[in-house]
Design a protein around this motif. Structure first.
Motif, PDB file in Angstrom:
ATOM      1  N   THR A 250      46.039  39.061  39.595  1.00  0.00           N
ATOM      2  CA  THR A 250      46.710  37.777  39.403  1.00  0.00           C
ATOM      3  C   THR A 250      47.660  37.850  38.225  1.00  0.00           C
ATOM      4  N   THR A 251      48.721  37.117  38.365  1.00  0.00           N
ATOM      5  CA  THR A 251      49.703  37.051  37.280  1.00  0.00           C
ATOM      6  C   THR A 251      49.294  35.956  36.310  1.00  0.00           C
ATOM      7  N   PRO A 252      49.866  35.973  35.108  1.00  0.00           N
ATOM      8  CA  PRO A 252      49.545  34.908  34.144  1.00  0.00           C
ATOM      9  C   PRO A 252      49.864  33.512  34.690  1.00  0.00           C
TER      10      PRO A 252
ATOM     11  N   ARG B  16      45.659  28.187  38.282  1.00  0.00           N
ATOM     12  CA  ARG B  16      44.244  28.053  38.655  1.00  0.00           C
ATOM     13  C   ARG B  16      43.469  27.289  37.591  1.00  0.00           C
ATOM     14  N   LEU B  17      43.738  27.586  36.325  1.00  0.00           N
ATOM     15  CA  LEU B  17      43.075  26.857  35.233  1.00  0.00           C
ATOM     16  C   LEU B  17      43.452  25.379  35.271  1.00  0.00           C
TER      17      LEU B  17
ATOM     18  N   GLN C 181      49.714  32.546  37.874  1.00  0.00           N
ATOM     19  CA  GLN C 181      48.665  32.210  38.834  1.00  0.00           C
ATOM     20  C   GLN C 181      47.386  31.800  38.108  1.00  0.00           C
ATOM     21  N   THR C 182      47.084  32.518  37.043  1.00  0.00           N
ATOM     22  CA  THR C 182      45.902  32.188  36.249  1.00  0.00           C
ATOM     23  C   THR C 182      46.051  30.809  35.619  1.00  0.00           C
ATOM     24  N   ASP C 183      47.229  30.521  35.070  1.00  0.00           N
ATOM     25  CA  ASP C 183      47.477  29.206  34.472  1.00  0.00           C
ATOM     26  C   ASP C 183      47.384  28.098  35.525  1.00  0.00           C
TER      27      ASP C 183
END
Length: 72
Positions: A2-4, A10-11, A6-8
Motif C-alpha cells: 500500500t502507498t502512503p 484507510r485510516l 492508501q494508508t491515509d
C-alpha cells in the motif's frame, strides 16, 4: 503493497467508522438513561397508587367488567 495515500485513506475511513460508532453508543446510552428514568418514575407512581388503595382492594385483583352495568 500500500502507498502512503492508501494508508491515509484507510485510516480516515477507520476514524470515520470509529466516530460513527462512538456517536451511536452515546445516543444509545442517552436512550437507556431516559428509559431508566421513565421506569423509575413509573415505579414511583405504582408505589404511590398502591399506598392510596385501601388494603381490601390490594388483597384481590378486580375485574372492572364486574363493576360495569350489564349492557356493556
Amino acid at each position: 503493497m500500500t502507498t502512503p495515500t492508501q494508508t491515509d485513506d484507510r485510516l480516515t475511513q477507520l476514524e470515520v467508522k470509529a466516530s460513527f460508532t462512538e456517536d451511536l453508543l452515546d445516543k444509545l446510552d442517552q436512550i437507556i438513561i431516559r428509559q431508566q428514568d421513565q421506569i423509575d418514575r413509573l415505579e414511583r407512581e405504582v408505589q404511590w397508587l398502591r399506598q392510596q388503595a385501601p388494603p381490601e382492594e390490594m388483597a384481590a385483583p378486580r375485574n372492572l367488567r364486574d363493576e360495569l352495568p350489564p349492557h356493556y
